[in-house]
Design an enzyme around this catalytic site. Structure first.
Site: not given
Length: 261
Positions: A131, A111
């Site tokens: 995640e 990210e």
């Protein structure tokens, strides 16, 4: 500044190295320091381009520090100015950032790279958003930025299964700009940074501003918007000294001297 973060100024280029062995994972304290570094970069008129990289040759960043999580740091903790990793939520940064991805970019590390304007990566780099396998979601930009780059089928597989993407696959999909050998990584990132320095700073700022404002608009609506007078940098470019300097330098067959005004 945090001992986990090393800053090096090379003229107008700032290099930020995340150095937290073994995986360059990011806890809240480190994220605060990264945010401070990026905000200082934003506000320093002498700096034009930033390069963010990881220490070592294995990890760019493994993302959120799961050791800190196990010790009680919550997923929605305050990660400081700029959001997680200091860059993912800075929405008024009108200078380019290059992610020099030296290895694994997982979770928040991916990210962070996605929040940069350019990604140069080593051949051994790989990218993943695992995640969901940890009971959380990639909400520091992963689920927002990745769908703008990849088809839905690929995004779904990556975010729901944690599938890794190799450097070569990332290049094929246009997620990264360049894939080079590990030994050439920083040289390639610095070369790109210098190319950006050679462009007019006001023009770069206007381009980033226009991208942000019009990326979801139809073309016709985008035209009306940029000519409406609401943008900060675009009108300034049209009437700037740099807008005169560029054609003058071209006519005189010399390199332009940008003043940023």
């Amino acid at each position: 500044m945090s001992e986990s973060l090393h800053l090096t100024r090379n003229g107008p280029i700032l290099e930020i190295t995340l150095d937290r062995p073994k995986a360059n994972a990011i806890d809240a304290k480190t994220s605060f320091a990264m945010g401070e570094a990026f905000l200082n970069f934003r506000d320093d008129p002498e700096l034009r381009v930033a390069i963010i990289t990881g220490g070592g040759e294995k990890f760019f960043s493994a993302g959120w520090d799961l050791k800190a999580a196990a010790e009680g740091e919550a997923p929605d903790a305050d990660f400081g100015p700029g959001g997680f990793a200091g860059l993912t939520e800075i929405f008024d940064l009108d200078k380019p950032v290059i992610a020099a991805v030296n290895g694994y970019a997982f979770g928040g590390g991916f990210e962070l790279a996605l929040a940069a304007d350019f990604i140069v990566c080593a051949e051994n780099a790989s990218f993943a958003l695992p995640e969901a396998k940890l009971g959380i979601v990639p909400d520091s930009g992963g689920v927002l930025r990745l769908p703008k780059l990849l088809p839905p089928a690929i995004v779904n597989e990556m975010v729901m299964t944690g599938r890794r993407m190799s450097a070569e696959e990332a290049l094929r999909w246009g997620v990264v700009n360049r894939v080079v050998s590990q030994s050439e990584l920083m040289e390639s990132a610095r070369e790109l940074a210098q190319q950006l320095v050679n462009s007019a700073p006001l023009a770069i700022a206007a381009l980033k501003e226009i991208y942000r404002a019009t990326s979801e608009m139809p073309v016709e609506e985008g035209y009306r918007y940029i000519r409406s007078g609401v943008l900060k940098h675009y009108p300034s470019v049209l009437h700037s000294e740099d807008a005169l300097e560029g054609p003058q330098a071209f006519a005189e067959k010399r390199a332009p001297v940008w003043k940023g005004r």
